[in-house]
Write a protein that holds these residues in place. Structure first.
Motif, PDB file in Angstrom:
ATOM      1  N   MET A   1      -4.304  23.017  44.263  1.00 21.28           N
ATOM      2  CA  MET A   1      -3.421  22.141  44.008  1.00 21.28           C
ATOM      3  C   MET A   1      -2.339  21.438  43.015  1.00 21.28           C
ATOM      4  SD  MET A   1      -6.959  21.098  40.537  1.00 21.28           S
ATOM      5  CE  MET A   1      -7.090  22.648  40.197  1.00 21.28           C
ATOM      6  N   THR A   2      -1.551  22.931  43.440  1.00 22.83           N
ATOM      7  CA  THR A   2      -0.048  22.565  43.044  1.00 22.83           C
ATOM      8  C   THR A   2       0.952  22.487  44.674  1.00 22.83           C
ATOM      9  OG1 THR A   2       0.004  25.270  43.434  1.00 22.83           O
ATOM     10  CG2 THR A   2      -0.942  24.567  41.251  1.00 22.83           C
TER      11      THR A   2
ATOM     12  N   THR B   1       3.811  18.833  41.374  1.00 20.57           N
ATOM     13  CA  THR B   1       2.816  19.269  40.571  1.00 20.57           C
ATOM     14  C   THR B   1       3.299  21.090  41.361  1.00 20.57           C
ATOM     15  OG1 THR B   1       0.840  18.676  40.243  1.00 20.57           O
ATOM     16  CG2 THR B   1       0.962  20.719  39.331  1.00 20.57           C
ATOM     17  N   LEU B   2       4.521  22.093  39.697  1.00 20.34           N
ATOM     18  CA  LEU B   2       4.526  23.085  40.259  1.00 20.34           C
ATOM     19  C   LEU B   2       3.167  24.445  38.827  1.00 20.34           C
ATOM     20  CD1 LEU B   2       6.766  25.512  40.461  1.00 20.34           C
ATOM     21  CD2 LEU B   2       7.007  24.579  37.811  1.00 20.34           C
ATOM     22  N   GLY B   3       2.890  24.665  39.743  1.00 25.19           N
ATOM     23  CA  GLY B   3       1.775  25.902  38.935  1.00 25.19           C
ATOM     24  C   GLY B   3       2.866  27.145  38.250  1.00 25.19           C
TER      25      GLY B   3
ATOM     26  N   LEU C   1      -5.349  32.191  35.285  1.00 28.18           N
ATOM     27  CA  LEU C   1      -5.950  31.997  36.250  1.00 28.18           C
ATOM     28  C   LEU C   1      -5.118  31.532  37.563  1.00 28.18           C
ATOM     29  CD1 LEU C   1      -9.447  33.901  35.562  1.00 28.18           C
ATOM     30  CD2 LEU C   1      -7.268  35.162  35.755  1.00 28.18           C
ATOM     31  N   LEU C   2      -4.314  31.352  38.244  1.00 30.84           N
ATOM     32  CA  LEU C   2      -3.907  30.398  38.796  1.00 30.84           C
ATOM     33  C   LEU C   2      -4.430  30.640  39.826  1.00 30.84           C
ATOM     34  CD1 LEU C   2      -1.776  27.781  38.977  1.00 30.84           C
ATOM     35  CD2 LEU C   2      -0.158  28.676  39.920  1.00 30.84           C
ATOM     36  N   ILE C   3      -3.701  32.259  40.903  1.00 34.25           N
ATOM     37  CA  ILE C   3      -3.894  32.824  41.925  1.00 34.25           C
ATOM     38  C   ILE C   3      -5.768  32.909  42.334  1.00 34.25           C
ATOM     39  CG2 ILE C   3      -3.818  34.661  43.489  1.00 34.25           C
ATOM     40  CD1 ILE C   3      -0.683  32.253  42.360  1.00 34.25           C
TER      41      ILE C   3
ATOM     42  N   GLU D   1     -10.791  18.575  35.617  1.00 31.56           N
ATOM     43  CA  GLU D   1     -11.117  18.005  34.830  1.00 31.56           C
ATOM     44  C   GLU D   1      -9.108  18.805  34.830  1.00 31.56           C
ATOM     45  OE1 GLU D   1     -11.281  18.026  30.995  1.00 31.56           O
ATOM     46  OE2 GLU D   1     -13.498  17.917  31.163  1.00 31.56           O
ATOM     47  N   ILE D   2      -9.083  19.747  35.456  1.00 35.03           N
ATOM     48  CA  ILE D   2      -7.584  20.337  35.503  1.00 35.03           C
ATOM     49  C   ILE D   2      -6.806  18.572  36.936  1.00 35.03           C
ATOM     50  CG2 ILE D   2      -5.599  20.685  37.379  1.00 35.03           C
ATOM     51  CD1 ILE D   2      -6.828  23.814  36.074  1.00 35.03           C
ATOM     52  N   SER D   3      -7.514  18.845  37.829  1.00 34.12           N
ATOM     53  CA  SER D   3      -6.938  17.286  38.586  1.00 34.12           C
ATOM     54  C   SER D   3      -7.270  15.821  38.618  1.00 34.12           C
ATOM     55  CB  SER D   3      -7.887  17.571  39.978  1.00 34.12           C
ATOM     56  OG  SER D   3      -9.276  17.125  39.561  1.00 34.12           O
ATOM     57  N   GLN D   4      -8.085  15.605  37.143  1.00 36.48           N
ATOM     58  CA  GLN D   4      -8.190  14.329  36.670  1.00 36.48           C
ATOM     59  C   GLN D   4      -6.852  14.162  35.498  1.00 36.48           C
ATOM     60  OE1 GLN D   4     -11.496  13.927  34.390  1.00 36.48           O
ATOM     61  NE2 GLN D   4     -10.693  12.470  32.990  1.00 36.48           N
ATOM     62  N   TYR D   5      -5.930  15.481  34.552  1.00 36.98           N
ATOM     63  CA  TYR D   5      -5.096  15.386  33.967  1.00 36.98           C
ATOM     64  C   TYR D   5      -3.684  15.191  34.409  1.00 36.98           C
ATOM     65  CZ  TYR D   5      -7.709  14.579  29.393  1.00 36.98           C
ATOM     66  OH  TYR D   5      -8.485  14.505  28.677  1.00 36.98           O
ATOM     67  N   LEU D   6      -4.066  15.663  35.604  1.00 41.11           N
ATOM     68  CA  LEU D   6      -2.242  16.010  36.533  1.00 41.11           C
ATOM     69  C   LEU D   6      -1.846  15.046  37.166  1.00 41.11           C
ATOM     70  CD1 LEU D   6      -2.981  19.205  38.653  1.00 41.11           C
ATOM     71  CD2 LEU D   6      -1.021  19.052  37.308  1.00 41.11           C
TER      72      LEU D   6
END
Ligand code: COA
Ligand code: ADP
Length: 202
Positions: free
Chosen positions: A124-125, A5-7, A115-117, A96-101
């Motif tokens: 997760m990336t 995964t790329l953030g 707000l990745l940081i 939600e994000i981890s499920q979709y990844l």
């Protein structure tokens, strides 16, 4: 091999969505934290009830949906209220994000998030691409896109990580200060490079 995964991050109006769309056009699986943030407050979800209990009925529209403009005005005028909202929503958004990844079919997938940081989602990336733009362009582009005032955009900017902090986490930086055709070509170069990586590393 399992997709990595790329953030993808950057301040408001830096061009994250424009860059993300170029990657999608190249067939890359995209998960958008802003979309996840909308799903977790849909009518019937517990987070919406908690928000109404905290802020009052004025943050609801007549149709029962969240009144985003009203909540935006509240949280960007008061850092304590913003932190309350974030502590409610960020864990739910993260789930939600981890499920979709996990649904990624492409060699790598992208998590785009303003707000990745700040939210810790970068954990997760495996690699971080920061889209950077001079502040005056961020303000100008956001005002055009959202019909918001310069003051509101400045208030949102002030609630986000400073550029230096974001750049400290960057593996790659894309300076979005030229036109969209140039941006697309830059993304094509990055994509070719990313396809050579294993687990996000050379
Ligand atoms: C307050 C809120 C209801 C306003 O909704 P809205 O008017 O539809 O605005 P958006 O959700 O599109 O957000 C507008 C910009 O504010 C910024 N932003 C959103 N939440 C923020 C926060 N908690 N702190 C700092 N900046 C934030 C983002 O940069 C976003 O724009 P971008 O994705 O184009 O960079 C909504 O932003 C929200 O629920 N925020 C809290 C959840 C959160 O932190 N989301 C960020 C993704 S993890
Ligand atoms: N290089 C560019 N040239 C012209 N307009 C741009 C460029 N990059 C982005 N934009 C526009 O600026 C606005 C903000 O970009 P967007 O990708 O939505 O930013 P972000 O997702 O980081 O908030 C959008 O209307 C977008 O189309």
């Amino acid at each position: 091999m399992k997709p990595w995964t790329l953030g993808l991050t950057g301040g408001i109006g830096s061009g994250k969505s424009a860059v993300a769309q170029c990657f999608v056009d190249l067939g890359v699986h995209l998960v958008d934290a802003d979309h996840a943030a909308r799903w977790v407050v849909e009518p019937g979800r517990p987070a919406l009830a908690a928000i109404v209990a905290h802020f009052g009925e004025e943050v609801l529209q007549a149709d029962g949906q969240l009144n985003r403009a009203a909540l935006r005005a509240r949280v960007f005028a008061n850092a304590e209220e913003r932190r309350w909202l974030e502590s409610l929503l960020h864990p739910l958004i993260g789930q939600e994000i981890s499920q979709y990844l996990t649904r990624a079919q492409s060699p790598y997938s992208i998590l785009v998030s303003p707000l990745l940081i700040e939210s810790g989602q970068y954990a997760m990336t495996q690699r971080v691409l920061v889209v950077d733009a001079p502040e005056h362009l961020q303000v100008q582009r956001t005002m055009l896109r959202d019909q918001s005032s310069a003051e509101q955009v400045q208030a949102i900017l002030a609630a986000q990580a400073r550029r230096e902090e974001r750049l400290r986490h960057a593996d790659d930086v894309l300076v979005n200060d030229r036109d969209l055709a140039w941006l697309k070509a830059e993304v094509e170069h990055l994509h070719a490079f990313y396809l050579t990586l294993k687990g996000g590393q050379p």
